[in-house]
Design an enzyme around this catalytic site. Structure first.
Site, PDB file in Angstrom:
ATOM      1  N   ASP A 197      -4.301  -2.522   3.375  1.00  0.00           N
ATOM      2  CA  ASP A 197      -4.400  -1.857   2.080  1.00  0.00           C
ATOM      3  C   ASP A 197      -5.498  -0.803   2.068  1.00  0.00           C
ATOM      4  OD1 ASP A 197      -2.729  -3.316  -0.332  1.00  0.00           O
ATOM      5  OD2 ASP A 197      -3.054  -4.599   1.404  1.00  0.00           O
ATOM      6  N   ALA A 240       0.789  -1.227   0.000  1.00  0.00           N
ATOM      7  CA  ALA A 240       0.000   0.000   0.000  1.00  0.00           C
ATOM      8  C   ALA A 240       0.824   1.282   0.000  1.00  0.00           C
ATOM      9  CB  ALA A 240      -0.973  -0.022   1.183  1.00  0.00           C
ATOM     10  N   ARG A 270      -5.092  -1.025  -9.171  1.00  0.00           N
ATOM     11  CA  ARG A 270      -5.433  -1.970  -8.100  1.00  0.00           C
ATOM     12  C   ARG A 270      -6.470  -1.270  -7.216  1.00  0.00           C
ATOM     13  NH1 ARG A 270      -1.253  -5.536  -5.149  1.00  0.00           N
ATOM     14  NH2 ARG A 270      -3.125  -6.834  -5.151  1.00  0.00           N
ATOM     15  N   ASN A 316      -6.851  -6.397   4.129  1.00  0.00           N
ATOM     16  CA  ASN A 316      -5.437  -6.759   4.002  1.00  0.00           C
ATOM     17  C   ASN A 316      -5.344  -8.049   3.202  1.00  0.00           C
ATOM     18  OD1 ASN A 316      -2.628  -6.128   4.738  1.00  0.00           O
ATOM     19  ND2 ASN A 316      -2.701  -8.056   5.853  1.00  0.00           N
ATOM     20  N   GLN A 367       4.136 -14.070  -0.816  1.00  0.00           N
ATOM     21  CA  GLN A 367       4.853 -12.846  -0.445  1.00  0.00           C
ATOM     22  C   GLN A 367       5.597 -13.003   0.873  1.00  0.00           C
ATOM     23  OE1 GLN A 367       1.607 -12.948  -1.437  1.00  0.00           O
ATOM     24  NE2 GLN A 367       1.061 -11.131  -2.618  1.00  0.00           N
TER      25      GLN A 367
END
Length: 379
Positions: free
Chosen positions: A253, A66, A98, A263, A212
């Site tokens: 986010d 973010a 996004r 998130n 990630q």
């Protein structure tokens, strides 16, 4: 569990990773990005000469997280302006790249506003593009400073909730230097605890389907000399039941006005586990991630990613065979459900840590007060 791999907490080696920078070679300005899809196997940079290339990088997750998306969006507007492209068109494409991450649109609109203000004042597109670039650079610096303050507030909260140190922290997705102008959000708090000798173990969710945690958070933890252990997302429950988690630290986010937190998908189940096991569930994010225009969690648009991210596995430097460029792990034609994020309601969030302070309990009133204080400081 034994902590035989823990290292001394006074390791202050540099951990910030150069993930984004503006350059001005003779052929014209460019935005240089670290391609996060290639980590940890190799550190490769992407060079974006226009906003459309940056949009592709954002959608492919070459650049992500973010706060960094906000910075990238602002630089993207400046790049379009400097190269003489349609700034409105570039800004709209960047902001829509996004939809869940509110920082992206925040950064885009901030640089766009600076550009428009310059045009209105001077009528000079060159000076206006310089103003857009100055806005992007200011946002970049502000995020670095916010990261430092979030780490301080977060560590103070951890010490308050868990006196005595020896914190065993579980994190999800990636929230360090790779997503920030500084040392990150949630990861920055864990890093501060490590440096002061108060982090016993960082538990790293691998974070399916794009890993990630495994690829990026473990990479950052290793660079920082932290004691960390990687686990599959599905193993988190057994870790809680064994009493091995003292706190959960995640990023965000988008945070709705009521305190609902969007998130990386998999965060909500951790919040449920944390509540059942009486473990603090802490969200760390800059004030720019709070979106007063989104009233509640149900109003957050959750990005749906391509199904091949679930039906295939991708790894750098591995031969590919699937439609999405990966190795198929499901039968041909398998349908996949692949939301990029999930939403955690405020009643499951122990605290939201920002650069301006901590909101706990998490309420709409508390968030509104914090945001109002932040605006006053900015002004």
């Amino acid at each position: 569990m034994a902590d035989q791999y823990a290292r001394p907490g006074d390791d202050n080696r540099p951990t910030e990773i150069p993930v984004i920078r503006w350059e001005e070679p003779p052929e014209g300005p460019v935005l240089v990005l670290l391609d996060q899809t290639r980590l940890p196997a190799e550190e490769v940079e992407l060079v974006c000469t226009d906003a459309s290339a940056l949009v592709d990088a954002i959608r492919s997750l070459a650049v992500r997280g973010a706060p960094l998306l906000g910075i990238a969006g602002a630089y993207g507007v400046a790049l379009a302006a400097a190269r003489g492209f349609d700034v409105d068109e570039a800004a709209n494409a960047l902001a829509a790249a996004r939809p869940t991450a509110v920082n992206l649109s925040h950064g885009v609109r901030r640089a766009e506003a600076a550009y428009r203000a310059g045009l209105a004042k001077t009528g000079d597109s060159k000076l206006s593009s310089a103003m857009a670039l100055a806005a992007a650079r200011a946002l970049h610096q502000e995020d670095a400073e916010a990261s430092t303050r979030m780490a301080q507030h977060g560590l103070a909260l951890l010490d308050e909730l868990l006196p005595g140190g020896g914190h065993r922290v579980l994190t999800h997705c990636n929230t360090g230097s790779l997503v920030s102008g500084g040392e990150g959000t949630a990861f920055a708090v864990a890093l501060a605890a490590h440096r002061q000798g108060r982090l016993r173990r960082l538990w790293v969710d691998e974070t399916r389907p794009l890993l990630q945690g495994a690829r990026l958070t473990a990479y950052e933890a290793a660079r920082s000399g932290m004691a960390y252990t990687l686990l599959t997302d599905g193993a988190a429950g057994s870790l809680f039941s064994a009493g091995e988690v003292d706190a959960v630290l995640i990023g965000a986010d988008r945070i709705a006005a009521d305190g609902s937190v969007a998130n990386k998908v998999g965060s909500y189940p951790l919040a449920v586990l944390a509540r059942y096991h009486h473990v603090p569930f802490i969200v760390v994010a800059p004030v720019t991630t709070v979106d007063p225009q989104t009233p509640d969690g149900a109003s957050i648009e959750v990005e749906q990613r391509p199904g091949y991210e679930v039906t295939e596995v991708t790894a750098p430097q591995v031969p590919v065979a699937g439609a999405g460029g990966g190795i198929p792990v499901a039968p041909l034609g398998t349908q996949a459900y692949n939301p990029a994020f999930d939403v955690t309601p405020p009643e499951l969030v122990t605290a939201i840590v920002t650069e301006e302070g901590v909101v706990s309990p998490v309420t709409a009133e508390g968030l509104a007060t914090l945001c109002a204080r932040s605006r006053q400081v900015t002004i």
